[in-house]
Design an enzyme around this catalytic site. Structure first.
Site, PDB file in Angstrom:
ATOM      1  N   LEU A 141       0.825  -1.210   0.000  1.00 11.53           N
ATOM      2  CA  LEU A 141       0.000   0.000   0.000  1.00 11.53           C
ATOM      3  C   LEU A 141       0.864   1.267   0.000  1.00 11.53           C
ATOM      4  CD1 LEU A 141      -2.839  -1.258   2.380  1.00 11.53           C
ATOM      5  CD2 LEU A 141      -2.590  -1.539  -0.100  1.00 11.53           C
ATOM      6  N   HIS A 194      -4.948  -6.131  -7.732  1.00 11.60           N
ATOM      7  CA  HIS A 194      -5.937  -5.167  -7.210  1.00 11.60           C
ATOM      8  C   HIS A 194      -7.270  -5.893  -7.022  1.00 11.60           C
ATOM      9  CE1 HIS A 194      -7.741  -1.312  -6.354  1.00 11.60           C
ATOM     10  NE2 HIS A 194      -8.760  -1.714  -7.099  1.00 11.60           N
TER      11      HIS A 194
END
Ligand code: GAR
Length: 205
Positions: free
Chosen positions: A91, A110
């Site tokens: 992240l 994703h």
């Protein structure tokens, strides 16, 4: 032998799926040479140790500014001489210096069907919260190359997953992981290791 660096921030279930695929020979001619986390508390680091991978933590908190962190991250990747960098729940926005140094060698998983529910602010559970708030009936996961945008790189693989009545973000996240992420990420790496998906900058070879 495809040298893989995996970058993680959290639980590392996708990292685990890659280990399982390597150990069961679903991925051949590939090795995880280093696991990099930006978060010292990431359970993914424990998984890396369990699988005897070298692991390092590069936390922004240990650096004076973003530039110094970006440089340290680049060095941690460089030292491992990877052929492929896999963002498995990492992240952190990848600085452009890293993208330029490893063109077409960075892939990301994703947890939605890009171009839906992606881009700034859509990561982890927030993706599934967005899906449920919009009321779509089908979601899924995407593996894509990483370019200088957020979730804008060339798509490698996608798999759809149904949204069911009564889903919470947590329930949906688990289903998307089980039915899509843990399947298409190892498959994409296997295809890359076999040369079925080309990586790297052809002009430089
Ligand atoms: C995964 O669902 C992954 O797709 C997501 O974070 C989770 C990490 O789980 N990544 C993103 O949202 C990137 N934008 P894991 O640490 O258990 O693999």
């Amino acid at each position: 032998m495809l040298r893989i660096v995996v970058c993680v921030s959290g639980g590392g279930t996708n990292l685990n799926a890659i280990y399982e695929a390597i150990e069961s020979h679903k991925i051949e001619d590939a090795k995880i040479v280093r696991v990099i986390s930006n978060n010292p508390g990431a359970y993914a680091l424990t998984r890396a140790k369990e699988h005897q991978s070298e692991s390092v933590c590069v936390s922004p908190k240990d650096y004076l500014d973003r530039g110094a962190f970006n440089e340290a991250l680049l060095n941690a990747i460089r030292e491992a001489s990877p052929d492929l960098i896999v963002l498995a729940g990492f992240l952190v926005n990848i600085p452009s210096g890293i993208i330029r140094e490893f063109p077409n060698r960075i892939i990301n998983i994703h947890p939605s069907l890009i171009p839906s529910f992606c881009g700034k602010g859509y990561y982890g559970l927030k993706v599934h919260e967005g899906v449920l708030a919009r009321g779509v009936k089908v979601t899924g996961a995407t593996v894509h190359f990483v370019d200088e945008g957020i979730d804008t790189g060339r798509i490698i693989a996608q798999k759809a997953v149904n949204v069911e009545p009564g889903d919470t973000p947590e329930i949906l996240q688990k289903r998307v992981m089980e039915q899509a992420e843990w399947i298409i990420l190892p498959q994409a790496i296997s295809d890359i290791a076999k040369g079925l998906i080309e990586i790297g900058d052809k002009d430089r070879i």
